[in-house]
Scaffold this motif. Structure first.
Motif, short mmCIF file in Angstrom:
data_model
loop_
_atom_site.label_atom_id
_atom_site.label_comp_id
_atom_site.label_asym_id
_atom_site.label_seq_id
_atom_site.Cartn_x
_atom_site.Cartn_y
_atom_site.Cartn_z
N TYR A 98 -3.35 10.83 -1.82
CA TYR A 98 -2.28 10.02 -1.22
C TYR A 98 -1.09 9.86 -2.18
N GLY B 87 -5.23 11.89 2.06
CA GLY B 87 -5.40 10.61 1.36
C GLY B 87 -5.55 9.45 2.32
N LEU B 88 -4.74 9.46 3.37
CA LEU B 88 -4.82 8.37 4.37
C LEU B 88 -6.18 8.40 5.07
N GLY C 204 0.81 -1.22 0.00
CA GLY C 204 0.00 0.00 0.00
C GLY C 204 0.84 1.27 0.00
N LYS D 194 -5.36 -2.68 -4.97
CA LYS D 194 -4.97 -2.79 -6.39
C LYS D 194 -3.62 -3.52 -6.51
N ALA D 195 -2.70 -3.19 -5.61
CA ALA D 195 -1.33 -3.68 -5.75
C ALA D 195 -1.15 -5.14 -5.35
N GLN E 175 -7.22 6.00 1.12
CA GLN E 175 -6.60 5.73 -0.18
C GLN E 175 -5.42 4.75 -0.09
N TYR E 176 -4.83 4.65 1.11
CA TYR E 176 -3.79 3.64 1.31
C TYR E 176 -4.37 2.26 0.99
N PHE E 177 -5.58 2.00 1.47
CA PHE E 177 -6.20 0.69 1.26
C PHE E 177 -6.61 0.49 -0.20
N SER E 178 -6.97 1.60 -0.88
CA SER E 178 -7.28 1.50 -2.32
C SER E 178 -6.04 1.09 -3.10
N VAL E 179 -4.91 1.72 -2.75
CA VAL E 179 -3.65 1.37 -3.42
C VAL E 179 -3.29 -0.08 -3.09
N LEU E 180 -3.42 -0.44 -1.82
CA LEU E 180 -3.09 -1.79 -1.38
C LEU E 180 -3.92 -2.83 -2.13
N GLN F 78 -8.92 9.43 3.86
CA GLN F 78 -9.94 8.95 2.92
C GLN F 78 -9.80 7.47 2.58
#
Lengths: 302, 48
Positions: A86, B24-25, A49, B36-37, B29-34, B27
């Motif tokens: 982010y 971002g955190l 993340g 996806k990744a 967005q860390y979990f959205s990136v996670l 909202q």
């Protein structure tokens, strides 16, 4: 203090060896999940993340972090707010702290291009009238493939594909596409024209890198374009002592990004590789990681 | 551009960067990136 040619050549070789070690270590560090290559699977830990500061595909079996360009497109397409705070914040932070030092010292795909450029074949010097306009291409790639197309599609359809990753990214093809297709027969059965296009593009870029240094970084990389915007303001910067400089031009001769070092030492194109610093016979070029002690020669120019 | 202006720009950019990351955190967005990744991105590897 004047340094003779042999001394500066030795310094350049030492500096290149040092940079090779750092780039190798960074490549291993960002892709340290060795089990992924054995299991044909990708890492699923919490570090995924966190955006890494370089172009490193998160679908690479070894990747421990997220590619910021892939994440940017993904967030544009999927978040409710559609403003990817982010990732934008992460990119801005990396850019202000390091600028394109990240391209020169940490990027695995940049490292591969540098290794290919060492192949002893005749090199091509791109004429300025072609090189200068082509440099803008990476900003067009950033705006069109990373921002505009995903925003437009997300607004229209509520979902977007990562256009840059899908159609262009050679790092994704090299680090993720090819290894996964080799390791996973299920994926191998799915490959089609898109994969063929990406492999052709990758091969063209890799062959081009043998002849033109950092071909992809110079003309196509959207992450390089982002960091270029911050290069003049980055805490890590270059300094040129005009009183020591004898304007011999050796710095510009060795610059892989074709920067006019004397005129514009903190150019957006400079990847802080340090070749100019190592080769300077007068020791007129230095680098510093701090707020400026003296006025940078190039800020505000260009 | 004076050194003072340059340093002010740097500080402003650093503060803005940190604020954006925090927003971002908040909202998620860390979990959205996670999310996806941690899945193989078929588009990224040219199979989509």
């Amino acid at each position: 203090m004047h340094r003779n040619r042999m001394t500066t050549d030795d310094a350049a070789k030492r500096q290149d060896r040092f940079r090779t070690i750092i780039r190798l270590a960074a490549t291993v560090f960002f892709n340290g999940y060795a089990a992924g290559f054995l299991k044909a699977d990708i890492f699923t830990g919490r570090t995924k993340g966190v955006c890494v500061p370089v172009l490193n595909c998160y679908s690479c079996p070894g990747a421990l972090g997220a590619c910021p360009i892939g994440s940017l497109q993904s967030l544009i397409g999927n978040t409710g707010s559609r403003i990817p705070f982010y990732v934008l914040g992460s990119l801005m932070l990396f850019g202000v702290l390091f600028g394109r030092l990240l391209c020169g010292f940490l990027c695995p795909f940049g490292f591969i291009q540098d290794l290919l450029h060492k192949i002893p074949l005749k090199k091509i010097s791109v004429p300025q009238k072609i090189d200068r306009p082509l440099r803008w291409l990476k900003y067009a790639v950033l705006l069109l493939f990373v921002v505009a197309l995903p925003v437009f599609t997300a607004v229209k359809d509520g979902y977007t594909v990562p256009y840059f990753c899908e159609w262009i990214c050679p790092a994704g093809t090299l680090e993720a596409g090819i290894p996964l297709v080799i390791l996973d027969p299920g994926l191998r059965a799915l490959i089609g024209a898109l994969f063929d296009w990406k492999v052709v593009l990758l091969v063209l870029i890799l062959i081009g890198s043998i002849f033109v240094p950092r071909l992809f970084c110079r003309y196509l990389c959207p992450l390089g374009a982002v960091y270029a915007l911050f290069n003049r303001f980055a805490l890590y910067h270059m300094e040129l002592d005009q009183n020591k400089c004898v304007k011999c031009g050796r710095c510009s001769e060795v610059c892989p990004m074709a920067v006019d070092v004397i005129k514009d030492i903190n150019s957006p194109e400079c990847i802080r590789c340090g070749k100019c610093k190592a080769i300077c016979p007068e020791g007129a070029i230095t680098s510093d990681y701090s707020m400026c002690k003296k006025q940078p020669e190039s800020v505000g120019e260009e | 551009m004076s050194i003072k202006t340059l340093n002010i720009i740097r500080i402003v950019l650093l503060v803005v960067a940190i604020v954006l990351i925090v927003i971002g955190l908040i909202q998620g967005q860390y979990f959205s990136v996670l999310s996806k990744a941690i899945r193989t991105c078929l588009e990224c590897i040219g199979i989509a």
